[in-house]
Design an enzyme around this catalytic site. Structure first.
Site, mmCIF file in Angstrom:
data_model
loop_
_atom_site.group_PDB
_atom_site.id
_atom_site.type_symbol
_atom_site.label_atom_id
_atom_site.label_comp_id
_atom_site.label_asym_id
_atom_site.label_seq_id
_atom_site.Cartn_x
_atom_site.Cartn_y
_atom_site.Cartn_z
ATOM 1 N N GLU A 56 0.873 -1.255 0.134
ATOM 2 C CA GLU A 56 -0.196 0.394 -0.473
ATOM 3 C C GLU A 56 0.487 1.399 0.226
ATOM 4 O O GLU A 56 2.001 1.032 0.058
ATOM 5 C CB GLU A 56 -1.143 -0.127 1.235
ATOM 6 C CG GLU A 56 -1.633 1.153 1.371
ATOM 7 C CD GLU A 56 -3.194 0.850 2.075
ATOM 8 O OE1 GLU A 56 -3.069 0.258 3.807
ATOM 9 O OE2 GLU A 56 -3.861 1.761 2.209
ATOM 10 N N GLU A 87 -12.311 -2.967 1.899
ATOM 11 C CA GLU A 87 -12.737 -2.244 3.289
ATOM 12 C C GLU A 87 -13.870 -1.467 3.214
ATOM 13 O O GLU A 87 -14.262 -0.088 3.786
ATOM 14 C CB GLU A 87 -11.931 -1.849 4.236
ATOM 15 C CG GLU A 87 -11.230 -2.654 4.971
ATOM 16 C CD GLU A 87 -9.788 -2.498 6.296
ATOM 17 O OE1 GLU A 87 -10.513 -1.753 6.960
ATOM 18 O OE2 GLU A 87 -9.807 -3.514 6.311
ATOM 19 N N GLU A 95 -6.328 -9.460 3.823
ATOM 20 C CA GLU A 95 -5.575 -8.607 4.565
ATOM 21 C C GLU A 95 -5.344 -9.237 6.081
ATOM 22 O O GLU A 95 -6.145 -9.826 5.847
ATOM 23 C CB GLU A 95 -6.167 -6.978 4.825
ATOM 24 C CG GLU A 95 -5.741 -5.979 3.453
ATOM 25 C CD GLU A 95 -6.029 -4.355 4.010
ATOM 26 O OE1 GLU A 95 -5.601 -4.997 5.180
ATOM 27 O OE2 GLU A 95 -6.570 -4.350 2.994
ATOM 28 N N GLN A 155 2.268 -6.278 5.685
ATOM 29 C CA GLN A 155 2.400 -5.759 4.379
ATOM 30 C C GLN A 155 4.101 -6.313 3.601
ATOM 31 O O GLN A 155 4.928 -6.971 3.991
ATOM 32 C CB GLN A 155 2.027 -4.155 3.947
ATOM 33 C CG GLN A 155 0.662 -3.822 4.329
ATOM 34 C CD GLN A 155 0.038 -2.679 3.872
ATOM 35 O OE1 GLN A 155 1.091 -1.775 2.829
ATOM 36 N NE2 GLN A 155 -0.662 -2.313 4.189
HETATM 37 O O1 AHR Z 1 -3.027 -2.548 5.855
HETATM 38 C C1 AHR Z 1 -3.309 -1.612 6.646
HETATM 39 C C2 AHR Z 1 -4.761 -0.934 6.602
HETATM 40 O O2 AHR Z 1 -5.869 -2.223 7.474
HETATM 41 C C3 AHR Z 1 -5.545 -1.018 5.532
HETATM 42 O O3 AHR Z 1 -5.142 -0.082 4.413
HETATM 43 C C4 AHR Z 1 -6.772 -1.579 5.892
HETATM 44 O O4 AHR Z 1 -7.346 -1.651 4.300
HETATM 45 C C5 AHR Z 1 -6.996 -2.017 6.777
HETATM 46 O O5 AHR Z 1 -7.961 -1.601 7.849
#
Ligand code: AHR
Length: 514
Positions: free
Chosen positions: A47, A194, A316, A365
């Site tokens: 991200e 989300e 995620e 991530q």
């Molecule tokens: O991974 C960090 C954040 O966690 C992401 O941007 C979001 O989709 C989730 O709440």
């Protein structure tokens, strides 16, 4: 606390009857192997957040940091080493704030924006569509694009897909003018992120309608068929899954996502490095709870889609602790210890076990953020313990899950969540080799494990590695980058049908038999 009474659970694939302490017998049945563990289960997520994309992967061609076309060489090497199959981008929450036209054309003319989700950092858009798709091509990765449905429009999202995939037409010409004549390949497309929260605070019914509308205009090209993914539930929100299955259903969506972070209390997440044994086991208990959560979401999906056409994509997951003291607020930088490695291995074991429905997952991530694979500072680079779990587990990618059964002790964490004294998974690859991975989360007790494999005869130990440390807090740092890393494992012996392993406390062992 030791859990004494009889207990049944699907975790760790084990019938959870109390066993004689010390030795654990596992029966592995390669002839009953059924579901392929898609390599997409080993996916990553990058991200525009903190130093994940900028610094962690992308430094630009003019950087003194060794790079290829602007991508750090050490990051490229790591992506290939891990055989990363798929990369989700540009968010996360950032995706629903992202306007793709800001990230094309001459970088000098690209507008800047404030990254409102993540610390108010100024984003210069130097990493955009071309930089992402070129990276995927360079490293042999399938791109997974998350389109903006929160603050964008249907037209904007539709045009992005056309810009990337169309062989001809006005957007293809614009792409060519920006340096790329051939369309890129794009399969995975996420419609929002989300959407119940940072992606628009929608109700599931409203999102379902929006999904139907947006996905109508995400068009296939003759040579490019999309796999459309709906923004799914968080954790225990089973109603979201129900409404999506009911109102969108199969045919319109290929995949439905789920987000599950290993965090107990969002207000006081706890330190990534300072924790006691009770905290450690609570993290293990919470991580393993994903099994129950998956079972419940899957039961709902099964009701509407008994043939399992729609994939469940955990796009995620991973640990989420307090940010590293002194780091930039909102950049989600946290250290990674043996505890994180344990969470990774135990969670991957569970994903294998759900391979018939779980078709992709993306740990959060890739670089410098949350349960990251690696850390960077200038030209310095080191790999996390979690990185090494992903590397040790590479033989499981696209191999077939093998059912196994065993008896072991089940304990309970401070919140009453169960955790077994051993985690295990086994798969069979196309070349006939069998990989068994064992996870011992216990901090003090080692195990002797006898693995009885039907038809083992003739197979020999071809590769065996162990990731372990004396201390659950063990981690890598810029000063000591190889403190935690796998070493060859000498404690595996084959006799007849039985593979015997002596595994120490706090260890992850992977053995490939050929
Ligand atoms: O991974 C960090 C954040 O966690 C992401 O941007 C979001 O989709 C989730 O709440």
């Amino acid at each position: 606390m030791k859990f004494k009474s009889l207990f049944t659970s699907s975790i760790a694939l084990g019938a959870a009857l109390a066993a004689a302490a010390g030795t654990i017998d596992i029966n592995v049945h390669p002839d009953q192997a059924t579901d392929t563990v898609s390599r997409m289960i080993y996916g990553q997520f990058a991200e525009h957040l903190g130093a994940c994309v900028y610094e962690g992967i992308w430094v630009g061609e003019d950087s003194p940091i060794p790079n290829t076309k602007g991508y750090r060489n050490d990051a490229l090497e790591a992506l290939r080493d891990l055989k990363v199959p798929v990369l989700r981008w540009p968010g996360g929450c950032f995706a629903d704030d992202y306007h793709w036209r800001d990230g094309i054309g001459d970088p000098k003319n690209r507008p800047t924006l404030i990254n409102n989700n993540w610390g108010g950092t100024v984003e210069d858009n130097s990493f955009g569509t071309h930089e992402f798709f070129d990276l995927c091509e360079l490293a042999g990765i399938e791109p997974y694009l998350s389109v903006n449905i929160g603050s964008g429009t249907v037209q904007e999202a539709a045009q992005w897909v056309e810009y990337v995939t169309a062989p001809n037409g006005p957007l293809a010409r614009e792409r060519a003018a920006n340096g790329r004549t051939e369309p890129w390949k794009l399969k995975f497309i996420g419609i929002g992120n989300e959407s119940w929260g940072c992606g628009g605070n929608m109700r599931p019914e409203y999102y379902a309608d929006n999904y139907r509308r947006y996905s109508t205009y995400m068009r296939n090209q003759p040579e490019n068929k999309l796999y459309r993914i709906a923004s799914g539930a968080s954790d225990y929100d089973y109603n979201w899954t129900k409404v999506l299955m009911e109102r969108v259903g199969r045919g319109r969506m290929d995949g439905l996502s789920l987000h599950y972070y290993t965090v107990d209390d969002w207000k006081t997440k706890g330190s990534a490095t300072q924790f006691d044994e009770t905290d450690y086991y609570a993290t293990i208990g919470k991580a393993l709870e994903i099994d129950t959560v998956l079972n419940k979401h899957i039961a709902i999906m099964d009701k509407y889609d008994p043939k399992k056409k729609v994939g469940l994509l955990v796009d995620e997951w991973g640990t989420w602790f307090d940010e590293e003291p002194g780091s930039t607020p909102g950049h989600l930088l946290q250290q990674n210890t043996m505890r994180d490695a344990m969470v990774a291995a135990l969670t991957l074991n569970i994903f294998h076990n759900h391979a018939d429905r779980v078709r992709m997952t993306n740990i959060a991530q890739l670089a410098n953020v949350l349960q990251t694979m690696w850390y960077t500072k200038g030209d310095k680079f080191f790999k996390s313990p979690t990185y090494y779990v992903f590397r040790m587990y590479r033989p499981h990618q696209d191999a077939v899950n093998i059912p196994l059964d065993f008896n072991c002790e089940i304990f309970k964490d401070k919140k009453g969540r169960p955790y077994p004294e051993l985690g295990a998974t086994a798969t069979k690859a196309a070349d006939g080799s069998i990989t068994v991975s064992l996870t011992n989360p216990m901090l003090k007790e080692g195990h002797k494990v006898n693995i009885n494999i039907d038809g083992l005869k003739g197979l020999k130990v071809a590769d065996a590695e162990i990731l372990t440390a004396k201390d659950m807090h063990a981690m890598n740092t810029f000063e000591n980058p190889e403190n935690v890393k796998p070493v060859p494992f000498k404690g595996a012996k084959v006799k007849g049908n039985t593979l015997t392993l002596d595994i120490p406390a706090l260890s992850i062992v992977s053995v490939t038999l050929k």
